[in-house]
Every structure is written in C-alpha cells, then in structure tokens.
Design a protein around this motif. Structure first.
Motif, PDB file in Angstrom:
ATOM      1  N   PRO A  55       0.957  -1.221   0.027  1.00  0.00           N
ATOM      2  CA  PRO A  55      -0.134  -0.070   0.160  1.00  0.00           C
ATOM      3  C   PRO A  55       0.803   1.142  -0.127  1.00  0.00           C
ATOM      4  N   LEU A  56       0.459   2.536  -0.461  1.00  0.00           N
ATOM      5  CA  LEU A  56       1.208   3.554  -0.495  1.00  0.00           C
ATOM      6  C   LEU A  56       1.681   4.098   0.903  1.00  0.00           C
ATOM      7  N   ARG A  57       0.792   4.020   1.529  1.00  0.00           N
ATOM      8  CA  ARG A  57       1.052   4.557   2.933  1.00  0.00           C
ATOM      9  C   ARG A  57       2.438   3.797   3.421  1.00  0.00           C
ATOM     10  N   GLN A  58       2.452   2.321   3.466  1.00  0.00           N
ATOM     11  CA  GLN A  58       3.621   1.617   3.898  1.00  0.00           C
ATOM     12  C   GLN A  58       4.811   2.098   2.853  1.00  0.00           C
ATOM     13  N   ALA A  59       4.606   2.216   1.460  1.00  0.00           N
ATOM     14  CA  ALA A  59       5.511   2.601   0.581  1.00  0.00           C
ATOM     15  C   ALA A  59       6.241   3.719   1.182  1.00  0.00           C
ATOM     16  N   VAL A  60       5.454   4.999   1.538  1.00  0.00           N
ATOM     17  CA  VAL A  60       6.137   6.185   1.784  1.00  0.00           C
ATOM     18  C   VAL A  60       6.719   6.150   2.979  1.00  0.00           C
ATOM     19  N   ARG A  61       6.268   5.185   4.209  1.00  0.00           N
ATOM     20  CA  ARG A  61       7.186   4.862   5.353  1.00  0.00           C
ATOM     21  C   ARG A  61       8.594   4.267   4.829  1.00  0.00           C
ATOM     22  N   ILE A  62       8.511   3.418   4.164  1.00  0.00           N
ATOM     23  CA  ILE A  62       9.825   2.664   3.633  1.00  0.00           C
ATOM     24  C   ILE A  62      10.677   3.711   3.193  1.00  0.00           C
ATOM     25  N   ALA A  63      10.197   4.451   2.230  1.00  0.00           N
ATOM     26  CA  ALA A  63      10.841   5.539   1.513  1.00  0.00           C
ATOM     27  C   ALA A  63      11.338   6.595   2.528  1.00  0.00           C
ATOM     28  N   LEU A  64      10.910   6.968   3.396  1.00  0.00           N
ATOM     29  CA  LEU A  64      11.443   7.645   4.462  1.00  0.00           C
ATOM     30  C   LEU A  64      12.457   6.999   5.327  1.00  0.00           C
ATOM     31  N   VAL A  65      12.440   5.841   5.649  1.00  0.00           N
ATOM     32  CA  VAL A  65      13.331   4.994   6.354  1.00  0.00           C
ATOM     33  C   VAL A  65      14.646   4.680   5.305  1.00  0.00           C
ATOM     34  N   ALA A  66      14.335   4.534   4.338  1.00  0.00           N
ATOM     35  CA  ALA A  66      15.407   3.982   3.427  1.00  0.00           C
ATOM     36  C   ALA A  66      16.184   5.198   2.809  1.00  0.00           C
ATOM     37  N   ASP A  67      15.767   6.662   2.637  1.00  0.00           N
ATOM     38  CA  ASP A  67      16.414   7.503   1.943  1.00  0.00           C
ATOM     39  C   ASP A  67      16.781   8.695   2.888  1.00  0.00           C
ATOM     40  N   THR A  68      16.228   8.822   4.043  1.00  0.00           N
ATOM     41  CA  THR A  68      16.534  10.096   4.530  1.00  0.00           C
ATOM     42  C   THR A  68      18.214  10.392   4.891  1.00  0.00           C
ATOM     43  N   LEU A  69      18.766   9.369   5.676  1.00  0.00           N
ATOM     44  CA  LEU A  69      20.321   9.733   5.836  1.00  0.00           C
ATOM     45  C   LEU A  69      20.882   9.978   4.361  1.00  0.00           C
ATOM     46  N   SER A  70      20.618   9.344   3.213  1.00  0.00           N
ATOM     47  CA  SER A  70      21.337   9.190   1.828  1.00  0.00           C
ATOM     48  C   SER A  70      21.125  10.732   1.439  1.00  0.00           C
ATOM     49  N   ILE A  71      19.689  10.888   1.479  1.00  0.00           N
ATOM     50  CA  ILE A  71      19.519  12.370   0.763  1.00  0.00           C
ATOM     51  C   ILE A  71      20.158  13.402   1.730  1.00  0.00           C
ATOM     52  N   ALA A  72      19.986  13.481   2.692  1.00  0.00           N
ATOM     53  CA  ALA A  72      20.661  14.451   3.714  1.00  0.00           C
ATOM     54  C   ALA A  72      22.109  14.705   3.595  1.00  0.00           C
ATOM     55  N   VAL A  73      22.744  13.405   3.320  1.00  0.00           N
ATOM     56  CA  VAL A  73      24.189  13.626   3.151  1.00  0.00           C
ATOM     57  C   VAL A  73      24.565  14.120   1.755  1.00  0.00           C
ATOM     58  N   MET A  74      23.858  13.603   0.757  1.00  0.00           N
ATOM     59  CA  MET A  74      23.874  14.213  -0.658  1.00  0.00           C
ATOM     60  C   MET A  74      23.734  15.563  -0.801  1.00  0.00           C
ATOM     61  N   GLU A  75      22.646  16.177  -0.010  1.00  0.00           N
ATOM     62  CA  GLU A  75      22.383  17.495  -0.095  1.00  0.00           C
ATOM     63  C   GLU A  75      23.083  18.602   0.713  1.00  0.00           C
ATOM     64  N   ILE A  76      23.646  18.001   1.876  1.00  0.00           N
ATOM     65  CA  ILE A  76      24.810  18.723   2.693  1.00  0.00           C
ATOM     66  C   ILE A  76      26.048  18.841   1.658  1.00  0.00           C
ATOM     67  N   VAL A  77      26.310  18.020   1.172  1.00  0.00           N
ATOM     68  CA  VAL A  77      27.689  17.898   0.574  1.00  0.00           C
ATOM     69  C   VAL A  77      27.393  18.728  -0.763  1.00  0.00           C
ATOM     70  N   ASP A  78      26.186  18.342  -1.497  1.00  0.00           N
ATOM     71  CA  ASP A  78      26.219  19.078  -2.910  1.00  0.00           C
ATOM     72  C   ASP A  78      26.078  20.495  -2.719  1.00  0.00           C
ATOM     73  N   ASN A  79      25.367  21.197  -1.800  1.00  0.00           N
ATOM     74  CA  ASN A  79      25.044  22.532  -1.519  1.00  0.00           C
ATOM     75  C   ASN A  79      26.332  23.152  -0.856  1.00  0.00           C
ATOM     76  N   ALA A  80      27.129  22.539   0.044  1.00  0.00           N
ATOM     77  CA  ALA A  80      28.313  22.930   0.409  1.00  0.00           C
ATOM     78  C   ALA A  80      29.377  23.140  -0.721  1.00  0.00           C
ATOM     79  N   VAL A  81      29.231  22.344  -1.535  1.00  0.00           N
ATOM     80  CA  VAL A  81      30.263  22.399  -2.826  1.00  0.00           C
ATOM     81  C   VAL A  81      29.749  23.522  -3.618  1.00  0.00           C
ATOM     82  N   LEU A  82      28.451  23.912  -3.834  1.00  0.00           N
ATOM     83  CA  LEU A  82      27.900  24.690  -4.726  1.00  0.00           C
ATOM     84  C   LEU A  82      28.327  26.198  -4.061  1.00  0.00           C
TER      85      LEU A  82
END
Length: 155
Positions: A75-102
C-alpha cells in the motif's frame, strides 16, 4: 531485521551501494535542478534557493522510492514509510555535500540558468555528493538499513 534486509546486509557490496546512491542521486538531481531553476529565475536569495532545492530533493527522492516500493504491491502508506526510512540519511548527506560544494564554488550561486557555469557547477557538486554518499549507503545496507529495507519486485 526482515529476511530481505538480512539478505541485503549479507550481500552488501559496493555495487549495491552504487545502485542505491544512483537512485538517490536521481531524486536529488531532479529536486536540485528544479529548485535552482525556480530560485534563479525568480531572483530568490541564495539561502531561499538552497532551501527550496533541498526541500524538492527530499520530495522527489522519497517519491521515486515510494513509487518503486508501491509497484511491489505494498500500500502507498507503507511504501512512503519505507521510503522515509530508506532514503533520509542518504538524501541528507547528498544535499549537505552538494550544497556545500555549490556555495564554495566561486560564482556558482550567482550563475544564471542559461550559463555553462550554472550547469557545470551543479553537475560537479552532484558528482562530489555522489562519491561521498556511496560509502554512507554501503554502511547503511551492511547494517540492514537504507535500501536494504526496500522490497523489490520478485523478492
């Protein structure tokens, strides 16, 4: 840890980490480009443009993962929860580094959307962020976290 997470953790290697990071990069790049384009075109300040880009990177990153997970029949609700768990740290690191470089690149934040400087700076920043984020994803997957919790069709 679920059976899928255990299997992913046992086989956690650089290939799986690169794949997870490429997936993360796709969502981040869509959000970054859209945010930078909106901010630059609207003449927003650097801080607002960065905040908009980061917000959109998280939205698109989560949306791509949730869409992929929902395709497995969850179900979409469960899929969204999994996405939050799976991607939060990865996206956060990517965004911190990306924007620091910019921010560190001279002229990058002031370059117009139609300039080579804008696109080269953004591409370079995303490439650096990718390289830094791959080991983060490998570490997460090896511990049964990150994309190790993402079910795939056929599993």
């Amino acid at each position: 840890m679920s059976g899928h997470a255990q299997q992913a953790a046992a086989g956690a290697g650089w290939g799986m980490a690169v794949s997870a990071t490429l997936h993360c990069l796709t969502g981040c790049a869509i959000g970054e480009v859209l945010g930078m384009a909106i901010g630059t075109t609207a003449g927003l300040g650097n801080g607002v443009t960065i905040a908009l880009s980061v917000f959109l990177a998280f939205i698109f990153g989560y949306a791509l993962t949730a869409r992929r997970v929902a395709r497995t029949g969850l179900p979409l609700r469960q899929a969204v929860r999994i996405a939050l768990v799976a991607d939060t740290l990865s996206i956060a690191v990517m965004e911190i580094v990306d924007n620091a470089v910019l921010v560190a690149l001279p002229g990058a934040m002031d370059a117009g959307l139609g300039t080579v400087t804008f696109w080269l700076s953004l591409g370079f920043a995303l490439a650096v962020a990718f390289v830094v984020t791959v080991p983060v994803n490998r570490w997460l997957i090896a511990r049964g976290r990150g994309h190790a919790v993402v079910p795939h069709a056929g599993h």
